[in-house]
Design a protein around this motif. Structure first.
Motif, PDB file in Angstrom:
ATOM      1  N   SER A 249       0.847  -1.195   0.000  1.00 31.15           N
ATOM      2  CA  SER A 249       0.000   0.000   0.000  1.00 31.15           C
ATOM      3  C   SER A 249       0.880   1.241   0.000  1.00 31.15           C
TER       4      SER A 249
ATOM      5  N   GLN B 224      -8.196   6.505   3.830  1.00 31.71           N
ATOM      6  CA  GLN B 224      -7.276   5.538   3.233  1.00 31.71           C
ATOM      7  C   GLN B 224      -6.650   4.647   4.299  1.00 31.71           C
TER       8      GLN B 224
ATOM      9  N   ASP C 173      -9.136   2.068   5.388  1.00 27.26           N
ATOM     10  CA  ASP C 173      -9.251   1.000   4.377  1.00 27.26           C
ATOM     11  C   ASP C 173      -8.083   0.028   4.482  1.00 27.26           C
TER      12      ASP C 173
ATOM     13  N   SER D   4      -3.321   7.527  -3.836  1.00 32.06           N
ATOM     14  CA  SER D   4      -4.641   7.606  -4.455  1.00 32.06           C
ATOM     15  C   SER D   4      -5.221   9.015  -4.413  1.00 32.06           C
ATOM     16  N   GLN D   5      -4.695   9.865  -3.513  1.00 37.81           N
ATOM     17  CA  GLN D   5      -5.176  11.242  -3.387  1.00 37.81           C
ATOM     18  C   GLN D   5      -4.181  12.257  -3.923  1.00 37.81           C
TER      19      GLN D   5
END
Length: 268
Positions: A166, A255, A258, A171-172
């Motif tokens: 990860s 995030q 998650d 992702s942002q």
């Protein structure tokens, strides 16, 4: 353990210790530990965490594990290993996980260790994967440029890039863990722990203007320059102060929630 070691050092003497004591297990080299358990059919299975060569790598599992703070009992019994980038994550992730998931990492069967940008930790991850242990690597998005965490090295270590790696913030469009927290959260933490001179409270705008570069370094420098008296000792201390103020799961960045849910599922 001193008595046992002295006996083992004598000529023609070997000592076998059958124990459930984690203190004894943690007092010897992991290569000397044999784990006995019953299979579903009632047969006794013998498990070791050594045996195979390391493909020319001159790292011993026990030395690496000791360097990253993993005890023998953890190596033998934990269901999932979460590798994080460094001391900042090592301090803050336990608090964030507990707040997000409602239980400590240990209770979820998860062992945490900091890679510290150390290639040895990646070898340890590969060794654990090879021996069918569950591992997840959680590093900042900008670690893609780190020579130790290049894609080819992660694949060589046996990590599944879609399920076991990860990249925090990616992702942002962020580069690092600190950016996941809002400017309002940072301003609240700064006002509580490192206030400016009287009449000049920190605002969200003070932090938002540092987005886009090395956020953590910029805001650390800003706080050290402008705080009235005390200031954080470093990035780990700075983020820990913010995290310690959070009180609800919703305050943990989505995030991270998650990722924690995925890690907890892996540990089941």
């Amino acid at each position: 353990m001193d008595i046992i070691r002295k006996q083992c050092a004598l000529p023609h003497v070997s000592v076998i210790v059958a124990t459930h004591s984690m203190n004894l297990i943690d007092g010897v080299d992991i290569a000397d530990v044999v784990h006995l358990k019953l299979s579903d059919s009632g047969r006794t299975l013998v498990e070791r965490l050594d045996g195979d060569t390391h493909d020319g790598i001159d790292f011993h599992l026990g030395q690496i594990a000791a360097a990253v703070g993993l005890r023998n009992s953890v190596l033998l019994h934990e269901r999932c290993f979460l590798a994080v980038e460094g001391p900042t994550e090592q301090q803050c992730v336990p608090l964030l996980f507990r707040l997000s998931q409602g239980l400590p990492l240990q209770a979820a069967g998860i062992a945490l260790w900091a890679c510290d940008n150390n290639e040895g930790a990646l070898h340890l991850a590969g060794y654990l994967v090879k021996h069918h242990r569950t591992v997840m690597l959680m590093v900042d998005a900008d670690s893609r440029a780190n020579k130790h965490f290049r894609t080819e090295k992660l694949i060589k270590a046996g990590l599944d890039l879609t399920k076991q790696v990860s990249y925090v913030g990616e992702s942002q469009g962020y580069n690092e863990l600190e950016e996941l927290f809002s400017d309002l959260q940072w301003a609240a933490a700064a006002n509580a722990h490192w206030p400016r001179p009287e009449g000049q409270p920190w605002s969200a705008d003070d932090f938002s203007e540092h987005r886009g570069g090395k956020f953590s370094e910029r805001i650390l420098y800003m706080i050290k320059q402008q705080a009235a008296e005390s200031s954080p000792n470093g990035k780990a201390d700075m983020l820990y102060a913010l995290v310690s103020m959070l009180t609800t799961p919703e305050e943990v960045p989505q995030q991270l929630r998650d990722i924690f849910t995925e890690v907890q599922a892996l540990a089941c």
